[in-house]
Each structure stands twice: as C-alpha cells, then as structure tokens.
Design an enzyme around this catalytic site. Sequence first.
Site, mmCIF file in Angstrom:
data_model
loop_
_atom_site.group_PDB
_atom_site.id
_atom_site.type_symbol
_atom_site.label_atom_id
_atom_site.label_comp_id
_atom_site.label_asym_id
_atom_site.label_seq_id
_atom_site.Cartn_x
_atom_site.Cartn_y
_atom_site.Cartn_z
ATOM 1 C CD1 TRP A 157 -4.100 -0.489 -2.579
ATOM 2 C CD2 TRP A 157 -5.934 -1.047 -1.432
ATOM 3 N NE1 TRP A 157 -5.125 0.312 -3.012
ATOM 4 C CE2 TRP A 157 -6.262 -0.011 -2.316
ATOM 5 C CE3 TRP A 157 -6.928 -1.569 -0.590
ATOM 6 C CZ2 TRP A 157 -7.562 0.504 -2.417
ATOM 7 C CZ3 TRP A 157 -8.216 -1.053 -0.683
ATOM 8 C CH2 TRP A 157 -8.517 -0.019 -1.591
ATOM 9 C CG ASN B 18 -4.406 6.048 -6.384
ATOM 10 O OD1 ASN B 18 -4.389 5.130 -5.558
ATOM 11 N ND2 ASN B 18 -3.804 7.212 -6.163
ATOM 12 C CG ASP C 177 -8.146 7.597 -5.109
ATOM 13 O OD1 ASP C 177 -7.095 6.995 -5.381
ATOM 14 O OD2 ASP C 177 -8.773 7.420 -4.042
ATOM 15 C CB SER D 235 -0.884 0.039 1.251
ATOM 16 O OG SER D 235 -1.738 -1.075 1.299
ATOM 17 C CD GLU E 112 -4.131 7.188 -1.836
ATOM 18 O OE1 GLU E 112 -4.022 6.075 -1.281
ATOM 19 O OE2 GLU E 112 -4.489 7.301 -3.022
HETATM 20 O O1 LIG Z 1 -3.366 3.476 -2.830
HETATM 21 C C1 LIG Z 1 -3.156 2.759 -1.882
HETATM 22 O O2 LIG Z 1 -2.074 2.223 -1.600
HETATM 23 C C2 LIG Z 1 -4.308 2.482 -1.034
HETATM 24 C C3 LIG Z 1 -4.215 1.665 0.092
HETATM 25 C C4 LIG Z 1 -5.365 1.389 0.808
HETATM 26 C C5 LIG Z 1 -5.164 0.454 1.924
HETATM 27 O O3 LIG Z 1 -4.067 -0.124 2.005
HETATM 28 O O4 LIG Z 1 -6.026 0.225 2.755
HETATM 29 C C6 LIG Z 1 -6.593 1.967 0.386
HETATM 30 C C7 LIG Z 1 -6.564 2.775 -0.753
HETATM 31 N N1 LIG Z 1 -5.447 3.025 -1.420
HETATM 32 C C8 LIG Z 1 -7.749 3.342 -1.287
HETATM 33 O O5 LIG Z 1 -7.697 4.021 -2.310
HETATM 34 C C9 LIG Z 1 -8.970 3.085 -0.692
HETATM 35 O O6 LIG Z 1 -10.021 3.465 -1.183
HETATM 36 C C10 LIG Z 1 -8.979 2.333 0.490
HETATM 37 C C11 LIG Z 1 -10.019 2.006 1.295
HETATM 38 C C12 LIG Z 1 -9.479 1.279 2.282
HETATM 39 C C13 LIG Z 1 -10.162 0.695 3.401
HETATM 40 O O7 LIG Z 1 -9.571 -0.224 3.990
HETATM 41 O O8 LIG Z 1 -11.301 1.093 3.715
HETATM 42 N N2 LIG Z 1 -8.173 1.160 2.109
HETATM 43 C C14 LIG Z 1 -7.825 1.794 1.008
#
Ligand SMILES: O=C(O)c1cc(C(=O)O)c2c(n1)C(=O)C(=O)c1cc(C(=O)O)[nH]c1-2
Lengths: 597, 597
Positions: free
Chosen positions: A259, A277, A319, A188, A191
């Site tokens: 992830w 993204n 995103d 992950s 962002e």
């Molecule tokens: O871009 C990333 O590396 C990343 C990691 C994660 C994550 O590891 O939980 C989420 C997201 N993006 C993401 O875009 C997202 O909508 C998201 C929701 C969640 C969640 O657990 O509710 N994790 C993540």
Amino acid sequence: VLGAGAFVLGAHAQSSSASASESLLTMQKNANDWVMPTGTYNNWRYSTLKQIDTSNAKDLQVAWSMSTGTDRGLEGQPIVIGNMMYYQTSYPNYVYAIDLNHTGRIAWKFEPPRDSNAPPVACCDVVNRGPAYGDGMIFVDALDGMVYALDAKTGKVVWKAKNAHPTKGQTMTGAPMVVKDNVIVGVSGGEYGVRGYITAYNVKTGKRVWRAYSEGPNKDMLISASHTINGATGKPVGPHSSLKTWKGNEWKIGGGTTWGWFSYDPKLNLMYYGSGNPGTWNPTQRPGKNRWSMTIFARNPETGAAKWVYQMTPHDGWDYDGVNEMVLVNVDDHGKTVPALVHFDRNGFSYVMNRETGAPIAIHKYDKSVNWATGINPKTHEPIVDPAKMTTANKNVKDICPASQGDKDEQPVSYDPTTKLFYAPLNHLCMSYQAFNVKYKAGFPFVGAIVNMVPGPGGYRGRFIAYDPMTGKATWSIHSMFQDWGGALTTAGGVGFYGTLKGMFRAVDLKTGKILYQFKTPSGIIGNPMTYMHDGKQYVAILSGVGGWAAIGMTNHLHKSSAGLGAVGLNATLTDYTNLGGTLMVFALPSKVASAH
Amino acid sequence: VLGAGAFVLGAHAQSSSASASESLLTMQKNANDWVMPTGTYNNWRYSTLKQIDTSNAKDLQVAWSMSTGTDRGLEGQPIVIGNMMYYQTSYPNYVYAIDLNHTGRIAWKFEPPRDSNAPPVACCDVVNRGPAYGDGMIFVDALDGMVYALDAKTGKVVWKAKNAHPTKGQTMTGAPMVVKDNVIVGVSGGEYGVRGYITAYNVKTGKRVWRAYSEGPNKDMLISASHTINGATGKPVGPHSSLKTWKGNEWKIGGGTTWGWFSYDPKLNLMYYGSGNPGTWNPTQRPGKNRWSMTIFARNPETGAAKWVYQMTPHDGWDYDGVNEMVLVNVDDHGKTVPALVHFDRNGFSYVMNRETGAPIAIHKYDKSVNWATGINPKTHEPIVDPAKMTTANKNVKDICPASQGDKDEQPVSYDPTTKLFYAPLNHLCMSYQAFNVKYKAGFPFVGAIVNMVPGPGGYRGRFIAYDPMTGKATWSIHSMFQDWGGALTTAGGVGFYGTLKGMFRAVDLKTGKILYQFKTPSGIIGNPMTYMHDGKQYVAILSGVGGWAAIGMTNHLHKSSAGLGAVGLNATLTDYTNLGGTLMVFALPSKVASAH
Ligand SMILES: O=C(O)c1cc(C(=O)O)c2c(n1)C(=O)C(=O)c1cc(C(=O)O)[nH]c1-2
Ligand SMILES: O=C(O)c1cc(C(=O)O)c2c(n1)C(=O)C(=O)c1cc(C(=O)O)[nH]c1-2
C-alpha cells in the site's frame, strides 16, 4: 498474465509509439507541472521552482482553498498538468478536476459507486494517496478495490478493473504509478490476512498484464530461483524462496501487502516498492522468516519479474510494514558513484541500497530510541534482534521502540539535491505489545495483538529532520507534539514544506531548519505538499484533513486506549487542537512579492 | 407564565443587581469584543475598529482557519469575549470555545445529545445562527428544540430547557438574545404547520418567564386589545385581533414562526422581531389576513407584552416570511429625529418604521423587479397586490417576483453610521407558484405549493448593495451569479465585508463598492462576518460552509428542480463552484501592515 518464460530481466518496451512513461519523463522536466504523485519517478518530491525562497517565504499566504466535501483523513497530493489540477479524496474517493484559470472552478467531479463493504475493512482510516496521470487519463484507486481510468478532460470512465475484494478484507489506498504502458497498483489488507500483490494494467485497455504476489510459490511472486537476487546475501534466492519460510499454508494469509509508494528508474528499467507486515501480528503463529513480507522489491515494470529482493524485518513481531517509499539517488560509496535507493523503514533503520544489485550500502538507526534490534549483522545484513523485545504469544512485551506505527509510516520524505540531505517527517513512539492467537476468517480482522503506543523518550511524538542516510546523522530536527504524519517537499528556493498533525503548514529553511512561515490549516495535516507554477506564480498546495492511523480515534470515534490497533490512547488529546474536515489549501506569495522575482 | 395583568408596557427591570443586558450594554462598548450575534442590540453589525481600512484591505490574508467538524450550511457568526471565541455549527450543533491566545486551540467543545427526529423536519438545511453570551454563560439553541446555558469557562451545562418538539415539526435554528434577565428564543416550523411563538427563559434558572404566540387569542399573543397598537392604523388592535382573520381553527396550525434575528432598544425597553409565513403555502385554504403572521412585533422583553404590531404581507400567497432583522437607527423624518427601525422584508419592500409607535415612515421596493404588489396603499399602509400575481389553489401563477426566497432572506444587513447607508446582501429571483390543497398532520410537511425559482431580470441571482431606505435608492450594487446568502459587516475603516455563495469572501469600499480584496474560502458562504481585536491586531472571522435554503440541493442531495421547496433547480450549477464543508476562516493584515497603524 505471463507464464514462466516472462522472467527475463531488463527487457525493454517493444511498443512502436512512445510509451506513457516516456511522455511522463518529458513532462517531469517542466517544473510548472507536478505530473505524478511523487513529483518525479525518483520520488524526490523536489521542485526546481524557486520563486518562493528563504528570503520571502515569510510572506507566504493562502491563495485559495477548497473544501473536499469529505471529512476523513486526506493523504496524497494533487497533481497539476497545464491548467488543470487533479486530486482525490478519502472514501468515497471523489476525484476533482480543477480549472486553475478560474480559481477553484470544478471542471469535473468523479464520484465512484460506493461499496459499503470497503470502509469497515480499511485498517487505518479510509485514506487515499492520490491519482496518477498518463496518456491523457487520470488513474485512481478506489477503496473498494476498483481501478478507474478517467478521461482527463471530461472525467468520463475510459476503463475500470476490479483489483481487490473488500469481502476478502482487500482494499486500496495507494497511488498508482504509470510506467511504460502499464498502471501499477498495490493492495491493502495486511490486518485482514490478505496475501499482498501488485498488479499491472495496460494503460489503454485496462487489461491485466501481470500480478506479482509477496508470498507463495516463486512463480506467483514473479521471482526466479536463479535470477532473482537476495540483496542480503548477494546470491539468487533459490527455489521455494518464500514457501520454505512459512509454516504450512500460513503464507496464503500471510500479509505483505503493498500500500506504499512506487518509484522507477528508467535507465535500469526497474521499479521499486516494499511489502508490508506478515499476518497475523502474533509471530508465534507463523514461525519462519515470513518471506517476502517486509521486503524491498526491484521489478521490471513491463513483466513484473523481480530482479532483487531484500527483507528488512524477517519474522516481524512489531508490525513494521516495509512499504515506505524508495527514493532513488546516486551516492558516493567509497569514491564510486553508485545508483542507490534510500528507504526510511518503519523499523527505525534507514537503508541505502545499491538499486541495481540490492546490496546494502549503509544502514543506520535514524531514531536513537530504536531498541528492538541493536543493529544490523554485517555478514547476514539482517537485524540483530534484542530477545527482550521480541514479541511472542501471551506475553506483554513492554517499552519497545519504535511502536507499530514505526519511526516513520506512510508519510513520504523529500530529497534536496542541493543540500544532498533527506527531509523526513517522522514519528517518535514506543509501545507495549501483547500477542495472542487468532483465527483467520475472510474479511475479519486477523491481528492478534493488544498494543498500546506512547510518546518516545522526551515525551514528543514527531520530528522533522534533515538527514544524511550515508552517515546516519541529522543536521537539524524540529520536534512535534504529535507524529508528523504528512509528507515533505523540497524546492530549489532552499525552502522545504510539511504539515503537522495539529494542522500547522510550515515552510522551513532547508539549511538551518528555521521555520520561515507557518499557518494553521482547518484540520490536521497528513497530506503531502506539492508545488506548481501558474500564470507566473509559484503555488504550494496541500490537503488538510486529519485522519489516517495517526488519528484513527478521531475518524472512527474510538476511545479505548488500545483501540485502533493500539493508536487511540496515544493521541487522545489531539481533539483539543484540531477537528475532522477536508480542505485543499493553496499557498503563494502576494503578487508584489512574487513579481519581485 | 404571566396572566392578563402582565400586559403593562414599558415596565422596567426590578432586579437589585445589574441585569445581564446592562452588562452586555457596557461590554458592547469594547470594540475588541463582539459580544452578541448581531454585534450590538441595535443590529448594526458595525464595528468601530479601523486597523483594516480602505488603503490596506488589499493586503488582507487568512490568519488561521479551523474545520468545524461538520458539513452542513453554516449561518451565524462567532462571538468574542476577551481571549475566548465561541461559535456553533449546524446540526449536530457543536459549540466550540477557542482560546485566542493559542491559535485555534479548542478550550472546550459542547456536543449536545442528538435527536434524530430533528433534521428531517428542518425545512431549509439544519442551520444555526449562533450562540449568545450573558452573565458568564453561553446560550445556544439546538435544532431539536433544546436551549442550553453553558458555563462560558468550562462548557458545562448550567441549565437546559425544552422549547420545541421535532415530532410536532418544531425545530430551532435562530440565535438567542439575552436581554434584561431573560434569554429570548424563537421557533421554526412554518412549513410544518407550527404556530409560532417566542419564549423568554430566566438567564440564571432556565425557568420559562413568558411565551408569546404569533396567532390565536390575544392573551396567547400577549397582545392587549386596548394597548397594543396596529402600526398600519395607528389604533389599538382590538379584541380577537388574530382570531377574526382566520377561518375556524386554521390559526392553530397557522405558522408565523420566529426564526429570525432579535434586536432591542434599551431606552424604550422594547425588543423587535418578525413572524414568518402563515401555514399552508396555499392561501385558498386560509382566507383572511392571517394575523399576526408576516408581522413586525415590538415587545417588552421582561413581560413579553406587545406594544405594537405591523403586518407587512396580509394573507400571504408567496411565502414571504416577515422574520428578517430589524435594524435600529434614528432617522430624519421631515426635520425631526425619529427612533426608527429599518427592515428589508422578503417581499421586496424596505420598511422604515417609527420604532416607538409602529407608524410607517418610508416604504420602498428595494428591488425594481418586485411585481406581486405595485406599491403600498398610503392610507391603509398595506400592500397593493397585483391580482395577476395572487396565488390560488390549482393555478400555476407565473413570473412572480420575488420568489419565495424573497429579495432578501435570513442574511442580515449592516448599517454604517458614517455613510448612513445600509449594506444589504440580497437575492434577485422570480418564480412560478402553484398552490394546492394539503392536509395537516403533525410532524409532516404542510406546504401545498409547487414552486420553481429562476434568476431575476438580468439573469443574476444576488446583489450586494449600499442603500438608503428613506429614499429607496441604492448608491451602488455588486451583482452575483448566486444569491448573496451570507450577512454583512461594516467597520469604521470604511470597509465592508460579506461572502458569496461561491465562497468568495470580500472586503469592499463602503463608499464606492470597489472590491478591495477577495479570497476563495473552502466552501460557499452563508455565514456573517464579525470583527474583533486581539493582541493589537484586528481580525475578521467568517464561517464558510454552503447550505441553507439557497443550497438545499447540495446539502440534501436533491435533484428535481421543484424539490427543496422550489429551490433546487435554481442553483443546480452551484456544484461547479463549491463543495459542502465547514470551516471557520479568520482574516487579518500581515503584522507589518497592521502595526503601521
Ligand atoms: O497492512 C496493510 O495492508 C496496511 C494498509 C494500510 C493502508 O492501506 O492504509 C496501512 C497499514 N497497513 C499500516 O500498517 C499502517 O501503518 C498504515 C497507516 C496508514 C495511514 O494511512 O495512516 N495506513 C496504513
Ligand atoms: O417557516 C419557518 O419556520 C422557517 C424556518 C427556517 C429556518 O429555521 O431556517 C427558514 C424558513 N422558514 C424560510 O422560509 C426560509 O426562507 C429559510 C431560509 C433558511 C436558511 O437558513 O437558509 N431558513 C429558513
């Protein structure tokens, strides 16, 4: 790590003894157990158990419960092997082994060392999507980037590997998949400008076998210019398939993290997953299609070699991470049975793809409100973007649907082979999105957009639907005030299960969508139900513990509407309905009802 | 604050309108509600509800649940008034108002400001024993010594008062009692040399009406040399009743805190409570009887004037705080009906006292293992201490029973008027105790003993018994591996309820002790069950959340056996059975069973 010669597709395991995945394939046939996070390699989240059926589900009750000792969002699900249940919590990532013969007795608990650098760089709460089993070991990802192999009997560490570095913005929230003799894990940090990759570790030794990036030179991606097919064109991807879609070195901080969930087709010996993204959220900073972010990958799990790729959202400006799970089913394509994968993308389209070739079979909007693209170009198989909804630096683009959380996020769907429908817990959201320039600094947010999410048309935020991805039609739909951020389970009893963000655990009639039973669990649900049989009784277990991106305001005590990557204002009233807190809830029929079966 | 002239006993309220307690007395008659922490002023924790009875209790199930948003020990219990339920958590002492018409909907939440000085000086986890209701307000004690009056409808602060100062080692964990026009509150800090007191605040204004100390000059204690009776002698206490039992100024740091439950007899217009251990735990440092620590007080709630006192453990050398609740019943004393109070003291003796006069009626060991005293001297009504079990500085006295946690600690008993028996969740513990000299410093521990607790004879640590305090006989007894640290409830359905430290919530047949139903709640139970009726259904609610002194090792992450005031080693294996975590659990019969009534 493999050299260029390793890009041979379809090579089969050479190991003399049975591989970990061969035993898992056998174990999956025992419906009493739930041996992997997704139930089975095909990601159906379906069980042939049917003690609980549409006639008796109304009599369900809580059989036992267990505090997780944590209070952050609980995604994932337990696994059950014989008399033992294993589950993992959000950070600090406790792993519990529960003795099912002595209700709730903790056989062992694993407490990984804590790395305080990790929580601050987790984008979306400090979640975890569950442990995996293989070869007598429990495999877990920890938020701080450690992968642990634990002796399933004792919880002792057999080996560990450092897969990600929080100081670089890298974390781990996913569930590993054991396939052949490898444990596959993602990363992950989309962002934080993390360049995504997946990695295979040897089950027995923990040695790294291969790593495949989502962007960069073909060889870093284990992509072959001549052998790896672009599903959109049906042709090999060619040289510099990623590099040529990025400006300068932007690909090095290009996102495409991994992830989400993994699936695997043992016959084709291909594994499937999606990339996230591209970084930053400001598309103006990264002209080009930004490949292979937002892409479905089919890879050989032994070598990592990519057989095909398909990018769903080129040059993302919303995103719409492409990490959502791939569910492997055979579909009837004009009278021919085709091995397919079905994927509900965050961008609001459902994809049916030939899983052997990567060719699109059927692509539909599964939420009518989708407006960022009017459809899919039948020739290029790329989305037809509405220019009015394309985001760009320093412009506040309004009324984009879906919002960044998508019409579905990480919450996994379930497939029922009886109804041949997909049961999908969904979001229903729109947003405004204002991109701005941002500078990369390792370990710091690399976002570059101010987002404000709102409920979609109709004023609700979530849905649970029964859906046919070939036709794009929903048979029925249940609306929710908040996003349905937990996963689904289907069973041969004709009963489906899922939970709501308010914390309602529900059993529904898969045919009609009628709610047969519901129970208010201690906290909101973002976990995934699973089922198992013990001592003649069918149980359904689910983790209750609100959090994830959906409840980031609650977990991180944020109040500004656009905080939490634009998600806080959306669910500000969630605190009127539920509280933080972690509990494993296990449901069953009363003994006299169960034994009537 | 009152002058000397205020020591007139039995004065009645002069208020022209109905006092808060008059309305509470009326409200208590409505069995649908549970209007005060202890159910009723007499502390019976008994309900006339009987939808749940011995024939159907086996069908009980969890109706709904709610995470408390906290993970420290949950003592106390909800109160229910009409469609609203109110409960309070351990520190940070959240108060919730729950709308029972919309399952688990949070009508309001009160989050008091946090004083980080408070948790470090809480001896026994950061518990709270629940809010009280009166005059349209919810009254709560916060750990940091604040008393809040909250508008029951909105949760808005009506008034607040500073009752205790954490920097001086003072905290608050008790439940207030509303009586006449006063809210009565206690104070904690016996392990910090706090001189105990109780205080009355005016319900409407929050103005302090009176304060009564446990030690010091008679006037500080609102004790009258000539009118306040010593129950042990039947005579007035005389001048300097406390001062003459202390060396020098030791009384100023003399303990006798007041963190237990209150009860009230409206006919006698007397309230009852007990005072805690004298400070330090090293008796050598404080020669004398250390009055009035370890004492039952009967006071006029309007003036605070003490009508009688009775000291159970003079010159304590074991930490046998006398704060356990007083249950008001009438007993048959040689053919005469006498207004009595029944008290299970920590020292292992049960006391039946004439609640009008303070005269002892019957005193028995309720645990056969009690060995610090061989019995009670029939003339002096004081314990006959076994010199071999008297502790003294620098000597490790072994095999003392009970341990400092007593044969019963804060967990309240219940009285069933049908069986005329007391249902008591108990400890069963012994210890070694080595006292040593300690210097007082405000806000620092003032303990002076190294204690190690062990299970009592038979190897178990807890019991739930049906007991007659007049005869000292138990009708039946259920053993527990760990202390039964949660309270009891009895009902007209012939069913009693309590929870175990492992987290089992149990319904038992009051006549036979048969376990009719049990359920593994998320965490260990140290809370007290209560019952109410809503929309034609009887519910039993209990807080699940391990902690308190019994689980101080878990809550405070202590590992040394003698840590946590000697309690850590005792329950080291508790982590194999349960986890920290806070959940409100609400039980009921399935609708079809409930409506068969
Ligand atoms: O871009 C990333 O590396 C990343 C990691 C994660 C994550 O590891 O939980 C989420 C997201 N993006 C993401 O875009 C997202 O909508 C998201 C929701 C969640 C969640 O657990 O509710 N994790 C993540
Ligand atoms: O002396 C005191 O002031 C004081 C306070 C408290 C408290 O406030 O909880 C306890 C005790 N003592 C105590 O002796 C004791 O056994 C105890 C148990 C508990 C509990 O909540 O489990 N509190 C306390």
